[in-house]
Write a protein that holds these residues in place. Sequence first.
Motif, PDB file in Angstrom:
ATOM      1  N   LYS A 190       7.416  16.980 -23.527  1.00  0.00           N
ATOM      2  CA  LYS A 190       8.562  16.241 -24.076  1.00  0.00           C
ATOM      3  C   LYS A 190       9.883  16.971 -23.838  1.00  0.00           C
ATOM      4  O   LYS A 190      10.934  16.374 -23.967  1.00  0.00           O
ATOM      5  N   ASP A 191       9.823  18.267 -23.522  1.00  0.00           N
ATOM      6  CA  ASP A 191      11.046  19.052 -23.404  1.00  0.00           C
ATOM      7  C   ASP A 191      11.485  19.159 -21.946  1.00  0.00           C
ATOM      8  O   ASP A 191      10.779  19.744 -21.132  1.00  0.00           O
ATOM      9  N   ASP A 192      12.653  18.584 -21.627  1.00  0.00           N
ATOM     10  CA  ASP A 192      13.081  18.595 -20.221  1.00  0.00           C
ATOM     11  C   ASP A 192      13.410  20.005 -19.724  1.00  0.00           C
ATOM     12  O   ASP A 192      13.395  20.256 -18.521  1.00  0.00           O
ATOM     13  N   ARG A 193      13.654  20.965 -20.654  1.00  0.00           N
ATOM     14  CA  ARG A 193      13.934  22.348 -20.218  1.00  0.00           C
ATOM     15  C   ARG A 193      12.694  22.960 -19.561  1.00  0.00           C
ATOM     16  O   ARG A 193      12.796  23.718 -18.612  1.00  0.00           O
ATOM     17  N   THR A 194      11.517  22.613 -20.089  1.00  0.00           N
ATOM     18  CA  THR A 194      10.275  23.125 -19.501  1.00  0.00           C
ATOM     19  C   THR A 194      10.141  22.646 -18.045  1.00  0.00           C
ATOM     20  O   THR A 194       9.854  23.431 -17.138  1.00  0.00           O
ATOM     21  N   ILE A 195      10.382  21.361 -17.842  1.00  0.00           N
ATOM     22  CA  ILE A 195      10.271  20.785 -16.487  1.00  0.00           C
ATOM     23  C   ILE A 195      11.326  21.404 -15.570  1.00  0.00           C
ATOM     24  O   ILE A 195      11.029  21.793 -14.427  1.00  0.00           O
ATOM     25  N   ARG A 196      12.559  21.530 -16.073  1.00  0.00           N
ATOM     26  CA  ARG A 196      13.653  22.071 -15.250  1.00  0.00           C
ATOM     27  C   ARG A 196      13.328  23.504 -14.808  1.00  0.00           C
ATOM     28  O   ARG A 196      13.531  23.870 -13.652  1.00  0.00           O
ATOM     29  N   ARG A 197      12.793  24.303 -15.765  1.00  0.00           N
ATOM     30  CA  ARG A 197      12.442  25.695 -15.460  1.00  0.00           C
ATOM     31  C   ARG A 197      11.399  25.754 -14.334  1.00  0.00           C
ATOM     32  O   ARG A 197      11.518  26.526 -13.385  1.00  0.00           O
ATOM     33  N   ILE A 198      10.391  24.899 -14.406  1.00  0.00           N
ATOM     34  CA  ILE A 198       9.323  24.906 -13.394  1.00  0.00           C
ATOM     35  C   ILE A 198       9.860  24.438 -12.042  1.00  0.00           C
ATOM     36  O   ILE A 198       9.579  25.039 -10.999  1.00  0.00           O
ATOM     37  N   LEU A 199      10.683  23.393 -12.069  1.00  0.00           N
ATOM     38  CA  LEU A 199      11.259  22.895 -10.812  1.00  0.00           C
ATOM     39  C   LEU A 199      12.157  23.958 -10.178  1.00  0.00           C
ATOM     40  O   LEU A 199      12.075  24.216  -8.979  1.00  0.00           O
ATOM     41  N   LYS A 200      13.009  24.567 -11.002  1.00  0.00           N
ATOM     42  CA  LYS A 200      13.934  25.590 -10.508  1.00  0.00           C
ATOM     43  C   LYS A 200      13.186  26.756  -9.883  1.00  0.00           C
ATOM     44  O   LYS A 200      13.608  27.310  -8.873  1.00  0.00           O
ATOM     45  N   GLY A 201      12.100  27.147 -10.520  1.00  0.00           N
ATOM     46  CA  GLY A 201      11.346  28.307 -10.064  1.00  0.00           C
ATOM     47  C   GLY A 201      10.545  28.052  -8.803  1.00  0.00           C
ATOM     48  O   GLY A 201      10.121  28.996  -8.135  1.00  0.00           O
ATOM     49  N   ASN A 202      10.296  26.797  -8.451  1.00  0.00           N
ATOM     50  CA  ASN A 202       9.406  26.512  -7.328  1.00  0.00           C
ATOM     51  C   ASN A 202      10.011  25.664  -6.218  1.00  0.00           C
ATOM     52  O   ASN A 202       9.429  25.546  -5.143  1.00  0.00           O
ATOM     53  N   PHE A 203      11.130  25.017  -6.498  1.00  0.00           N
ATOM     54  CA  PHE A 203      11.741  24.147  -5.491  1.00  0.00           C
ATOM     55  C   PHE A 203      13.225  24.449  -5.387  1.00  0.00           C
ATOM     56  O   PHE A 203      13.791  25.133  -6.237  1.00  0.00           O
ATOM     57  N   GLU A 204      13.824  23.880  -4.331  1.00  0.00           N
ATOM     58  CA  GLU A 204      15.245  24.137  -4.136  1.00  0.00           C
ATOM     59  C   GLU A 204      16.056  22.932  -4.587  1.00  0.00           C
ATOM     60  O   GLU A 204      15.717  21.788  -4.246  1.00  0.00           O
ATOM     61  N   LEU A 205      17.123  23.183  -5.320  1.00  0.00           N
ATOM     62  CA  LEU A 205      17.976  22.100  -5.806  1.00  0.00           C
ATOM     63  C   LEU A 205      18.974  21.720  -4.724  1.00  0.00           C
ATOM     64  O   LEU A 205      19.642  22.574  -4.146  1.00  0.00           O
ATOM     65  N   THR A 206      19.075  20.413  -4.441  1.00  0.00           N
ATOM     66  CA  THR A 206      20.012  19.932  -3.434  1.00  0.00           C
ATOM     67  C   THR A 206      20.966  18.946  -4.089  1.00  0.00           C
ATOM     68  O   THR A 206      20.561  18.192  -4.966  1.00  0.00           O
ATOM     69  N   GLY A 207      22.215  18.917  -3.638  1.00  0.00           N
ATOM     70  CA  GLY A 207      23.186  17.963  -4.161  1.00  0.00           C
ATOM     71  C   GLY A 207      23.812  18.470  -5.448  1.00  0.00           C
ATOM     72  O   GLY A 207      23.524  19.568  -5.916  1.00  0.00           O
ATOM     73  N   HIS A 208      24.681  17.638  -6.030  1.00  0.00           N
ATOM     74  CA  HIS A 208      25.434  18.068  -7.209  1.00  0.00           C
ATOM     75  C   HIS A 208      25.180  17.175  -8.408  1.00  0.00           C
ATOM     76  O   HIS A 208      24.896  15.996  -8.272  1.00  0.00           O
ATOM     77  N   THR A 209      25.331  17.781  -9.533  1.00  0.00           N
ATOM     78  CA  THR A 209      25.232  17.144 -10.858  1.00  0.00           C
ATOM     79  C   THR A 209      24.241  15.983 -10.919  1.00  0.00           C
ATOM     80  O   THR A 209      23.061  16.165 -10.732  1.00  0.00           O
ATOM     81  N   LYS A 210      24.768  14.773 -11.113  1.00  0.00           N
ATOM     82  CA  LYS A 210      23.892  13.646 -11.445  1.00  0.00           C
ATOM     83  C   LYS A 210      22.976  13.224 -10.301  1.00  0.00           C
ATOM     84  O   LYS A 210      21.887  12.705 -10.522  1.00  0.00           O
ATOM     85  N   SER A 211      23.440  13.423  -9.057  1.00  0.00           N
ATOM     86  CA  SER A 211      22.597  12.969  -7.937  1.00  0.00           C
ATOM     87  C   SER A 211      21.733  14.105  -7.370  1.00  0.00           C
ATOM     88  O   SER A 211      21.134  13.970  -6.322  1.00  0.00           O
ATOM     89  N   ALA A 212      21.683  15.229  -8.087  1.00  0.00           N
ATOM     90  CA  ALA A 212      20.923  16.382  -7.574  1.00  0.00           C
ATOM     91  C   ALA A 212      19.417  16.108  -7.638  1.00  0.00           C
ATOM     92  O   ALA A 212      18.934  15.421  -8.527  1.00  0.00           O
ATOM     93  N   PHE A 213      18.697  16.624  -6.666  1.00  0.00           N
ATOM     94  CA  PHE A 213      17.236  16.506  -6.687  1.00  0.00           C
ATOM     95  C   PHE A 213      16.624  17.751  -6.056  1.00  0.00           C
ATOM     96  O   PHE A 213      17.315  18.554  -5.433  1.00  0.00           O
ATOM     97  N   TYR A 214      15.333  17.925  -6.241  1.00  0.00           N
ATOM     98  CA  TYR A 214      14.650  19.123  -5.750  1.00  0.00           C
ATOM     99  C   TYR A 214      13.886  18.834  -4.461  1.00  0.00           C
ATOM    100  O   TYR A 214      13.364  17.740  -4.272  1.00  0.00           O
ATOM    101  N   LEU A 215      13.834  19.852  -3.598  1.00  0.00           N
ATOM    102  CA  LEU A 215      13.083  19.735  -2.344  1.00  0.00           C
ATOM    103  C   LEU A 215      11.965  20.765  -2.345  1.00  0.00           C
ATOM    104  O   LEU A 215      12.138  21.866  -2.790  1.00  0.00           O
TER     105      LEU A 215
END
Length: 278
Positions: free
Chosen positions: A253-278
């Motif tokens: 339920k906590d989006d911080r948990t998901i963000r932490r996992i995504l950040k640690g394993n994928f690369e963030l592309t784009g800015h703010t609202k349209s940003a996504f992970y690769l």
Amino acid sequence: MNFTEEEESYYQYKEKGYQGEVAFDKWAEPLESLIFLNDVNLNVNNSHFQNDSLGITSGILHIFEVKNLEGDYTIKNDKWHSPKGNAVKNPLLQLEKAETLITQLVKSMGWRIHVKPHLVFVHPEFHLYNVPANLPIIHPGQLGRFREKLQQQSAKPTRTEIQIAEKLCSLLMDELPYSSVPAFTYEGLRKGIVCPGCGGFYGAFHKVFNCGYCGNRENCSDAVLRSIEEFKILFPESKMTTGGILEWCKVIKDDRTIRRILKGNFELTGHTKSAFYL
Ligand SMILES: [Zn+2]
């Protein structure tokens, strides 16, 4: 997703076939001097055919058509009937087609090798009634003796046999890996994280996952990363965002948990609202 009756029975059929191939591979393991080619997909003279396994040894190209049927089957006037009495496809016809096409191929290539077809039944609980003599059928109770015979007949592959195997390999076509998957949509799929131990959905999440069905324990990031891989396979065109994965995993339920996992394993592309992970 929920399968329709038709999809469910197709899935069961595929699963059973796969189990049969696994059983056959295990059976074939000691046959070390045979060269095996599995999951053969070939086009010969514009005819396409699929076959479970080819084996080359001592001047013979064996065609193995593997069936994992279970229960009592009967042959009546060339027709095959299931334990419930329903007419089923005659597996000998499929084997005959493979034999015809392989023989054509062998001839056109000028290979001096003899083609020998076998219809192999691997399920120990299979029985076939009214079998005419001389059919190329290996019944479950014959598997051990059949393997012994093959072992005695087989010798170290010759150079020609290795060349034939290599040529066959080069002719094989790749099967599209997900061509037999039923149609699905994102909306139609149940969200959540599936236990790798039993395939059930995880219940609530408290620091680690504890499967309510099989007792499997898994840490959060392993579970989420596996779910992300599944998401990528199912929706290769979709962009991976925190919100999207949060919805896909559902039990976290906590989006911080998901963000932490995504950040640690994928690369963030784009800015703010349209940003996504690769
Ligand atoms: Zn489980």
